[in-house]
Design a protein around this motif. Structure first.
Motif, PDB file in Angstrom:
ATOM      1  N   CYS A 237       0.760  -1.383  -0.001  1.00  0.00           N
ATOM      2  CA  CYS A 237      -0.110  -0.544   0.404  1.00  0.00           C
ATOM      3  C   CYS A 237       0.917   1.048   0.152  1.00  0.00           C
ATOM      4  O   CYS A 237       0.186   2.091  -0.703  1.00  0.00           O
ATOM      5  N   SER A 238       2.379   0.931   0.815  1.00  0.00           N
ATOM      6  CA  SER A 238       2.682   2.276   0.750  1.00  0.00           C
ATOM      7  C   SER A 238       4.756   1.949   0.285  1.00  0.00           C
ATOM      8  O   SER A 238       4.741   0.860   0.896  1.00  0.00           O
ATOM      9  N   LEU A 239       5.599   2.700   0.100  1.00  0.00           N
ATOM     10  CA  LEU A 239       6.624   2.754   0.387  1.00  0.00           C
ATOM     11  C   LEU A 239       7.473   4.242   0.516  1.00  0.00           C
ATOM     12  O   LEU A 239       6.713   5.252   0.220  1.00  0.00           O
ATOM     13  N   THR A 280      -1.172   2.292   5.279  1.00  0.00           N
ATOM     14  CA  THR A 280      -1.848   3.189   4.335  1.00  0.00           C
ATOM     15  C   THR A 280      -0.140   4.148   3.514  1.00  0.00           C
ATOM     16  O   THR A 280      -0.673   5.379   3.018  1.00  0.00           O
ATOM     17  N   SER A 281       0.335   4.801   4.580  1.00  0.00           N
ATOM     18  CA  SER A 281       1.467   6.055   4.796  1.00  0.00           C
ATOM     19  C   SER A 281       2.365   5.292   5.732  1.00  0.00           C
ATOM     20  O   SER A 281       2.703   4.856   6.652  1.00  0.00           O
ATOM     21  N   VAL A 282       3.788   5.799   4.651  1.00  0.00           N
ATOM     22  CA  VAL A 282       4.745   5.370   5.421  1.00  0.00           C
ATOM     23  C   VAL A 282       6.247   6.456   5.689  1.00  0.00           C
ATOM     24  O   VAL A 282       6.595   6.662   4.276  1.00  0.00           O
ATOM     25  N   ALA A 283       6.757   6.968   6.250  1.00  0.00           N
ATOM     26  CA  ALA A 283       7.862   7.961   6.095  1.00  0.00           C
ATOM     27  C   ALA A 283       9.349   7.648   7.292  1.00  0.00           C
ATOM     28  O   ALA A 283       8.561   7.303   8.672  1.00  0.00           O
ATOM     29  N   SER A 295      -2.745   3.944   9.445  1.00  0.00           N
ATOM     30  CA  SER A 295      -3.155   2.761   8.245  1.00  0.00           C
ATOM     31  C   SER A 295      -4.147   2.715   8.451  1.00  0.00           C
ATOM     32  O   SER A 295      -4.977   4.091   8.848  1.00  0.00           O
ATOM     33  N   PHE A 296      -4.918   2.002   7.572  1.00  0.00           N
ATOM     34  CA  PHE A 296      -6.371   1.231   7.178  1.00  0.00           C
ATOM     35  C   PHE A 296      -7.196   1.770   9.365  1.00  0.00           C
ATOM     36  O   PHE A 296      -8.367   2.125   9.253  1.00  0.00           O
ATOM     37  N   ASP A 297      -6.450   1.532   9.567  1.00  0.00           N
ATOM     38  CA  ASP A 297      -6.979   0.769  11.332  1.00  0.00           C
ATOM     39  C   ASP A 297      -7.425   2.720  12.307  1.00  0.00           C
ATOM     40  O   ASP A 297      -7.204   2.486  13.550  1.00  0.00           O
TER      41      ASP A 297
END
Length: 329
Positions: A237-239, A280-283, A295-297
């Motif tokens: 979902c994310s990179l 959904t997001s990583v940084a 996350s979607f959670d």
């Protein structure tokens, strides 16, 4: 709703794993995260039509900003004093007070990506579902220019210096725009299905992409060639690249895992296990020592990386061969 009985991961610092259960948490999926230049603040944008600003050290929610639609992009100004959000429109906010300063009208579709960079001080760049790129004065309300990309993209990413924009398409191609010349400088071809995630390395020399063909490709942007392929069995979902571009973090759909890989050797360094939904997001933080995930959670987490590749949970121990690195000749 995620279980409250799940054990907190020892690498998770700052925030409790089930932040969304507190009165300060989001009530919907987190779509985007942004880090302040000094790393002390984290901004999260959610489908619950709010933006929250958090302390990255204490985990406390400092303020909540109310937007008028699902928030898909957030970015701090280079001095850290302003926050820009992208939803049905663009808004600029004062970080200290949480006050909305301006609404930037001009796009005819929801805003999907924004960039504020030191290379363009006082400038803002945005990309929208209306297929246009717009250039703005960050502290004004006027649009400085519009660039029509003419095609609908399923993924989008700005380079760190704001000089390039990558758009991934359903045919698997990725077009990289030079925003100085306002032209496509290269088209990357190799994916056999939709390019669903794209991200630039901090140096802007490389770009990583994930496709529904279940491959991750790492490209030399200037040469327009793929120099590394990872074949994966699960959805991504994310990179995100680490600041030195050596590590690549993968936010998974499967079991809400985040995996950190050495993209040069193809070896997995860590599994981060704490989310109960797609990541959904990583940084990475600017010092490369922490990873922030959304996350979607509806939760966000901060992780401290260790060099021993600590395994998060027993249910992960059979995943050692889930990613195969192939280095093209």
């Amino acid at each position: 709703m995620p279980s409250d009985t799940k054990t907190e991961h020892p690498l998770c610092i700052g925030w409790k794993p089930r932040l969304h259960a507190s009165k300060d948490g989001h009530d919907g999926p987190i779509n985007t995260i942004g880090l302040s230049p000094d790393g002390n603040l984290v901004a999260t944008g959610s489908s619950d039509e709010t933006i929250k600003i958090w302390s990255s050290t204490t985990g406390s929610c400092l303020r909540t900003l109310h937007d008028d639609g699902a928030v898909h992009a957030v970015s701090f100004s280079t001095d850290g004093q302003l926050l820009v959000s992208g939803s049905l429109d663009l808004k600029t906010w004062e970080v200290e007070s949480g006050r909305c300063l301006r609404v930037l009208n001009g796009h005819d579709g929801s805003v999907r990506a924004i960039a504020t960079t030191a290379a363009r001080p006082g400038r803002l760049i945005s990309y929208s579902f209306d297929r246009t790129i717009k250039f703005w004065a960050l502290k004004g309300s006027c649009c400085l220019g519009t660039l029509d990309t003419k095609s609908f993209a399923c993924s989008v990413a700005f380079s760190a210096d704001g000089s390039r924009l990558a758009l991934g398409f359903d045919d698997g191609s990725i077009r990289v725009w030079d925003l100085h010349t306002e032209r496509v400088c290269t088209t990357l071809r190799g994916h056999q299905d939709s390019a669903k995630v794209v991200t630039f390395s901090p140096s802007n020399r490389s770009l990583a992409s994930y496709s529904f063909d279940r491959t991750i490709r790492v490209w030399n942007v200037s040469l327009g060639v793929c120099f590394r392929i990872f074949r994966d069995q699960d959805m991504i979902c994310s990179l995100a690249f680490s600041p030195d571009s050596r590590l690549l973090a993968l936010g998974r759909d499967f079991e809400g895992l985040v995996e950190v890989w050495d993209q040069a050797t193809g070896r997995r360094k860590q599994i981060l296990d704490g989310h109960d939904g797609p990541v959904t997001s990583v940084a990475f933080t600017a010092d490369g020592e922490r990873v922030v995930t959304g996350s979607f959670d509806s939760t966000i987490q901060v992780w401290h990386l260790v060099e021993n590749g600590h395994r998060a949970a027993e249910r992960c121990h059979n995943r050692a061969c889930s990613l195969v690195c192939i280095c093209p000749a």
